[in-house]
Design a protein around this motif. Structure first.
Motif, PDB file in Angstrom:
ATOM      1  N   ASN A  14       1.577  -1.622  -8.221  1.00 37.33           N
ATOM      2  CA  ASN A  14       1.194  -3.040  -8.608  1.00 37.33           C
ATOM      3  C   ASN A  14       1.779  -3.505 -10.045  1.00 37.33           C
ATOM      4  O   ASN A  14       1.827  -4.406 -10.413  1.00 37.33           O
TER       5      ASN A  14
ATOM      6  N   THR B 259      -0.762   6.976   1.917  1.00 35.15           N
ATOM      7  CA  THR B 259      -1.976   7.467   1.452  1.00 35.15           C
ATOM      8  C   THR B 259      -1.623   9.103   1.841  1.00 35.15           C
ATOM      9  O   THR B 259      -1.440   9.642   2.486  1.00 35.15           O
TER      10      THR B 259
ATOM     11  N   ASP C 221      -3.930   8.765  -4.648  1.00 38.38           N
ATOM     12  CA  ASP C 221      -3.881   7.293  -3.786  1.00 38.38           C
ATOM     13  C   ASP C 221      -4.119   5.998  -4.748  1.00 38.38           C
ATOM     14  O   ASP C 221      -3.313   5.097  -4.672  1.00 38.38           O
ATOM     15  N   GLN C 222      -5.185   6.139  -5.551  1.00 40.55           N
ATOM     16  CA  GLN C 222      -5.384   5.093  -6.308  1.00 40.55           C
ATOM     17  C   GLN C 222      -4.136   4.929  -7.508  1.00 40.55           C
ATOM     18  O   GLN C 222      -4.006   3.839  -7.731  1.00 40.55           O
TER      19      GLN C 222
ATOM     20  N   SER D 140      -1.069   3.323  -5.962  1.00 41.10           N
ATOM     21  CA  SER D 140      -1.614   1.808  -5.792  1.00 41.10           C
ATOM     22  C   SER D 140      -1.480   1.124  -7.115  1.00 41.10           C
ATOM     23  O   SER D 140      -0.568   0.202  -7.346  1.00 41.10           O
TER      24      SER D 140
ATOM     25  N   ALA E 222       0.836  -1.304  -0.149  1.00 42.93           N
ATOM     26  CA  ALA E 222      -0.131  -0.044  -0.092  1.00 42.93           C
ATOM     27  C   ALA E 222       0.822   1.245  -0.139  1.00 42.93           C
ATOM     28  O   ALA E 222       1.675   1.232   0.664  1.00 42.93           O
TER      29      ALA E 222
ATOM     30  N   GLU F  69     -10.235  -0.945  -1.376  1.00 42.07           N
ATOM     31  CA  GLU F  69      -9.402  -1.861  -1.588  1.00 42.07           C
ATOM     32  C   GLU F  69      -9.889  -3.313  -2.069  1.00 42.07           C
ATOM     33  O   GLU F  69     -10.779  -3.816  -1.555  1.00 42.07           O
TER      34      GLU F  69
ATOM     35  N   LYS G 156      -3.024  -6.581  -3.913  1.00 37.37           N
ATOM     36  CA  LYS G 156      -4.047  -5.624  -3.212  1.00 37.37           C
ATOM     37  C   LYS G 156      -3.887  -4.196  -4.150  1.00 37.37           C
ATOM     38  O   LYS G 156      -3.066  -3.569  -4.319  1.00 37.37           O
ATOM     39  N   VAL G 157      -5.293  -3.962  -4.570  1.00 36.15           N
ATOM     40  CA  VAL G 157      -5.200  -2.654  -5.616  1.00 36.15           C
ATOM     41  C   VAL G 157      -6.591  -1.612  -5.046  1.00 36.15           C
ATOM     42  O   VAL G 157      -7.719  -2.302  -4.646  1.00 36.15           O
ATOM     43  N   PHE G 158      -6.481  -0.642  -5.098  1.00 39.22           N
ATOM     44  CA  PHE G 158      -7.441   0.360  -4.832  1.00 39.22           C
ATOM     45  C   PHE G 158      -7.907   0.766  -6.174  1.00 39.22           C
ATOM     46  O   PHE G 158      -7.498   1.079  -6.969  1.00 39.22           O
TER      47      PHE G 158
END
Ligand SMILES: C[S@@+](CC[C@H](N)C(=O)[O-])C[C@H]1O[C@@H](n2cnc3c(N)ncnc32)[C@H](O)[C@@H]1O
Length: 203
Positions: free
Chosen positions: A134, A119, A126-127, A130, A116, A189, A154-156
């Motif tokens: 990834n 943030t 933030d997205q 992320s 993560a 998430e 883990k992805v937003f």
């Protein structure tokens, strides 16, 4: 309306009681129950692994013959004999590769990532961070995962999510998206589970 952040919720209390370092372990347990990813003998890479609750759970599930390598920007307190940890930035593919080779692995069976970004509070930023992180995980998976291996990321969710999963579908034969019950109610998430890297030359 999203629910307010509750720092000491039932998952944190349960983690403390059961001796896990973080509440996030219950997300991995749920993912593992659904996809049956962890088993004795597996070679597992856990990226964004600090403070180490996923490492704790994985270490038990892959024992006695498997090993887990945990990478993070932060130091991780020792966990068990079958867990090795290194301070590595995921964006540095050469360092990640070095860490994998130091385990004397040719390919990895399973890559777990609960990574993560720090943030900012600005949703789109933030997205995007992320997704950027990834993209590094996907590159690592593509290079190091064995042909029938699996990577969990883990992805937003946000405006770049569909483009990212679309890109992943060109690189992996299967892709599933799941939300975990232990994710905070206000969180966007999700976990993206990809397997079978296309064009990988692994075993
Ligand atoms: C939610 S925590 C992981 C919790 C872990 N799964 C557990 O169960 O203890 C996310 C981690 O991602 C790490 N992280 C963020 N950016 C990173 C990067 N560029 N390289 C490596 N780790 C990173 C953070 O340091 C943080 O420890």
């Amino acid at each position: 309306m999203p629910k307010p952040y509750v720092p000491n919720d039932k998952w944190s209390q349960r983690a403390a009681k059961e001796g896990y370092r973080a509440r996030s372990v219950y997300k991995l347990i749920e993912i593992d129950l659904r996809y049956h990813l962890l088993a004795p003998g597996k070679r597992v890479l856990d990226i964004g692994a600090a403070p180490g609750s996923w490492l704790q759970y994985a270490s038990e599930k892959i024992a006695p013959t498997g090993k887990v390598l945990g990478l993070d920007l932060k130091e991780i307190e020792p966990i068990a004999e079958n867990v090795v940890t290194r301070v590595v930035d995921v964006s540095d593919l050469d360092r990640v590769t070095e860490a994998i080779f130091s385990m004397e692995w040719d390919k990895v069976d399973l890559i777990l990532s609960d990574i993560a970004p720090n943030t900012s509070g600005v949703k789109d930023v933030d997205q995007w961070r992320s997704i950027e992180l990834n993209q590094h995980i996907a590159a690592i998976a593509w290079k190091h995962l064995r042909a029938r291996g699996t990577v969990v990321m883990k992805v937003f969710r946000g405006k770049d999510f569909d483009a990212f999963t679309h890109e992943l579908k060109t690189k992996f034969s299967r892709l599933k998206v799941m939300s975990a019950a232990a994710s905070r109610d206000r969180s966007r998430e999700v976990y993206v589970v990809c397997s079978g890297p296309i064009l990988a030359s692994g075993k």
